[in-house]
Design a protein around this motif. Structure first.
Motif, PDB file in Angstrom:
ATOM      1  N   LEU A 144       0.824  -1.215   0.000  1.00  0.00           N
ATOM      2  CA  LEU A 144       0.000   0.000   0.000  1.00  0.00           C
ATOM      3  C   LEU A 144       0.857   1.263   0.000  1.00  0.00           C
ATOM      4  O   LEU A 144       0.571   2.223  -0.720  1.00  0.00           O
ATOM      5  N   ALA A 145       1.897   1.251   0.808  1.00  0.00           N
ATOM      6  CA  ALA A 145       2.780   2.423   0.881  1.00  0.00           C
ATOM      7  C   ALA A 145       3.450   2.682  -0.458  1.00  0.00           C
ATOM      8  O   ALA A 145       3.520   3.831  -0.930  1.00  0.00           O
ATOM      9  N   GLY A 146       3.944   1.613  -1.097  1.00  0.00           N
ATOM     10  CA  GLY A 146       4.595   1.776  -2.386  1.00  0.00           C
ATOM     11  C   GLY A 146       3.646   2.272  -3.452  1.00  0.00           C
ATOM     12  O   GLY A 146       3.980   3.178  -4.236  1.00  0.00           O
ATOM     13  N   ALA A 147       2.451   1.702  -3.494  1.00  0.00           N
ATOM     14  CA  ALA A 147       1.462   2.129  -4.485  1.00  0.00           C
ATOM     15  C   ALA A 147       1.075   3.591  -4.269  1.00  0.00           C
ATOM     16  O   ALA A 147       0.941   4.364  -5.225  1.00  0.00           O
ATOM     17  N   THR A 148       0.923   3.984  -3.008  1.00  0.00           N
ATOM     18  CA  THR A 148       0.562   5.372  -2.701  1.00  0.00           C
ATOM     19  C   THR A 148       1.694   6.324  -3.065  1.00  0.00           C
ATOM     20  O   THR A 148       1.453   7.421  -3.583  1.00  0.00           O
ATOM     21  N   GLY A 149       2.941   5.917  -2.796  1.00  0.00           N
ATOM     22  CA  GLY A 149       4.083   6.762  -3.114  1.00  0.00           C
ATOM     23  C   GLY A 149       4.164   7.098  -4.593  1.00  0.00           C
ATOM     24  O   GLY A 149       4.334   8.261  -4.981  1.00  0.00           O
ATOM     25  N   ASN A 150       4.023   6.089  -5.459  1.00  0.00           N
ATOM     26  CA  ASN A 150       4.070   6.337  -6.899  1.00  0.00           C
ATOM     27  C   ASN A 150       2.815   7.051  -7.388  1.00  0.00           C
ATOM     28  O   ASN A 150       2.863   7.803  -8.370  1.00  0.00           O
ATOM     29  N   LEU A 151       1.701   6.822  -6.707  1.00  0.00           N
ATOM     30  CA  LEU A 151       0.463   7.537  -7.054  1.00  0.00           C
ATOM     31  C   LEU A 151       0.618   9.037  -6.825  1.00  0.00           C
ATOM     32  O   LEU A 151       0.167   9.855  -7.630  1.00  0.00           O
ATOM     33  N   ILE A 152       1.272   9.418  -5.736  1.00  0.00           N
ATOM     34  CA  ILE A 152       1.504  10.837  -5.457  1.00  0.00           C
ATOM     35  C   ILE A 152       2.301  11.481  -6.591  1.00  0.00           C
ATOM     36  O   ILE A 152       1.961  12.578  -7.059  1.00  0.00           O
ATOM     37  N   ASP A 153       3.341  10.807  -7.053  1.00  0.00           N
ATOM     38  CA  ASP A 153       4.125  11.321  -8.182  1.00  0.00           C
ATOM     39  C   ASP A 153       3.230  11.545  -9.396  1.00  0.00           C
ATOM     40  O   ASP A 153       3.264  12.605 -10.035  1.00  0.00           O
ATOM     41  N   SER A 154       2.460  10.511  -9.743  1.00  0.00           N
ATOM     42  CA  SER A 154       1.641  10.557 -10.948  1.00  0.00           C
ATOM     43  C   SER A 154       0.567  11.640 -10.881  1.00  0.00           C
ATOM     44  O   SER A 154       0.266  12.289 -11.882  1.00  0.00           O
ATOM     45  N   MET A 155       0.009  11.839  -9.704  1.00  0.00           N
ATOM     46  CA  MET A 155      -1.077  12.800  -9.572  1.00  0.00           C
ATOM     47  C   MET A 155      -0.583  14.242  -9.493  1.00  0.00           C
ATOM     48  O   MET A 155      -1.177  15.146 -10.105  1.00  0.00           O
ATOM     49  N   PHE A 156       0.503  14.490  -8.749  1.00  0.00           N
ATOM     50  CA  PHE A 156       0.834  15.875  -8.383  1.00  0.00           C
ATOM     51  C   PHE A 156       2.176  16.411  -8.889  1.00  0.00           C
ATOM     52  O   PHE A 156       2.340  17.629  -8.972  1.00  0.00           O
ATOM     53  N   TYR A 157       3.129  15.542  -9.229  1.00  0.00           N
ATOM     54  CA  TYR A 157       4.467  16.051  -9.547  1.00  0.00           C
ATOM     55  C   TYR A 157       4.483  16.953 -10.779  1.00  0.00           C
ATOM     56  O   TYR A 157       5.289  17.884 -10.868  1.00  0.00           O
ATOM     57  N   GLY A 158       3.603  16.692 -11.738  1.00  0.00           N
ATOM     58  CA  GLY A 158       3.534  17.548 -12.910  1.00  0.00           C
ATOM     59  C   GLY A 158       3.081  18.958 -12.583  1.00  0.00           C
ATOM     60  O   GLY A 158       3.403  19.911 -13.306  1.00  0.00           O
ATOM     61  N   MET A 159       2.366  19.103 -11.485  1.00  0.00           N
ATOM     62  CA  MET A 159       1.841  20.404 -11.085  1.00  0.00           C
ATOM     63  C   MET A 159       2.805  21.175 -10.189  1.00  0.00           C
ATOM     64  O   MET A 159       2.789  22.408 -10.177  1.00  0.00           O
ATOM     65  N   ILE A 160       3.649  20.470  -9.440  1.00  0.00           N
ATOM     66  CA  ILE A 160       4.454  21.155  -8.419  1.00  0.00           C
ATOM     67  C   ILE A 160       5.934  21.276  -8.775  1.00  0.00           C
ATOM     68  O   ILE A 160       6.678  21.940  -8.075  1.00  0.00           O
ATOM     69  N   PHE A 161       6.365  20.623  -9.868  1.00  0.00           N
ATOM     70  CA  PHE A 161       7.765  20.722 -10.306  1.00  0.00           C
ATOM     71  C   PHE A 161       7.819  21.201 -11.748  1.00  0.00           C
ATOM     72  O   PHE A 161       6.938  20.871 -12.556  1.00  0.00           O
TER      73      PHE A 161
END
Length: 217
Positions: free
Chosen positions: A101-118
């Motif tokens: 669950l932690a791993g799936a959530t970690g990569n999900l955060i990248d996919s959802m938000f990294y394009g917006m914040i970096f």
């Protein structure tokens, strides 16, 4: 093991995973490599559009589908963990489930938000967090940050191997992140110890069926 322990494991891995990713993103440019232990462990910064270990899935539309699938899988996973805890499954299984669950959530955060914040890390550009001009992408279009590279062995494949004979061989070639490692550890451990993790919960059902058969007889 209680549900709060699951949350604690997930949060701990998430903090480590995201801290490493943010550091790499804001201190390194794409394809930059920092030796940690020369010849076998490097911090090698890449980004990928898709699944773990750089696998891809169907372009821009596939990217959205994959991210939404991850989101649904994470939500279902947390609900399912509550069920496993209520039915008193083994601590080992719950820890492995927490890692996944932690791993799936970690990569999900990248996919959802990294394009917006970096912004981008292309060329020799080191990305900024929350840049004034905005990010490199939109919601659900972030790229997953990978950095762990373990080229433990490099050699040449024997020429008798079809198609690949004579090619350079590197073990371990994929570049991955802490979230990927957590998922892999959880899945592999469950596969190795599945009888121990699930056996106790299968026995009562078998015993009940046996009693029912004896009564019917």
């Amino acid at each position: 093991m209680k549900y709060r322990h699951v949350i604690l494991i997930v949060v701990l891995i998430l903090v480590i995973d995201q801290a490493v990713k943010i550091w790499v993103k804001t201190h390194m440019y794409m394809q930059q490599e920092i030796p940690v232990f020369p010849n076998w462990f490097f911090i090698h910064f890449i980004e990928n559009e898709g699944m773990a270990y750089g696998l891809k899935f169907g372009g821009e539309f596939g990217k959205i589908i994959l991210t939404l699938f991850r989101l649904i899988a994470v939500i279902v996973g947390f609900v399912y963990m509550k069920k496993l805890i209520a039915e008193k499954y083994s601590r080992g299984l719950l820890i492995c489930g927490s890692l996944i669950l932690a791993g799936a959530t970690g990569n999900l955060i990248d996919s959802m938000f990294y394009g917006m914040i970096f912004n981008d890390s292309l060329g020799y550009n080191v990305a900024q967090l929350f840049p004034k001009e905005g990010g490199y992408g939109t919601f659900l279009h972030g790229r997953v940050v990978d950095m762990l590279y373990f080229p433990i062995y490099e050699g040449v494949l024997p020429k008798w191997i079809p198609f690949k004979g004579g090619d350079t061989f590197i073990f371990f070639r994929p570049v991955f992140n802490i979230a990927d490692a957590a998922i892999s550890t959880g899945v592999i451990t469950i596969l190795l110890f599945q009888k121990r993790f699930f056996g106790r919960h299968m026995e009562p059902k078998e015993s009940t069926n046996s009693i029912a058969s004896d009564t019917a007889a």
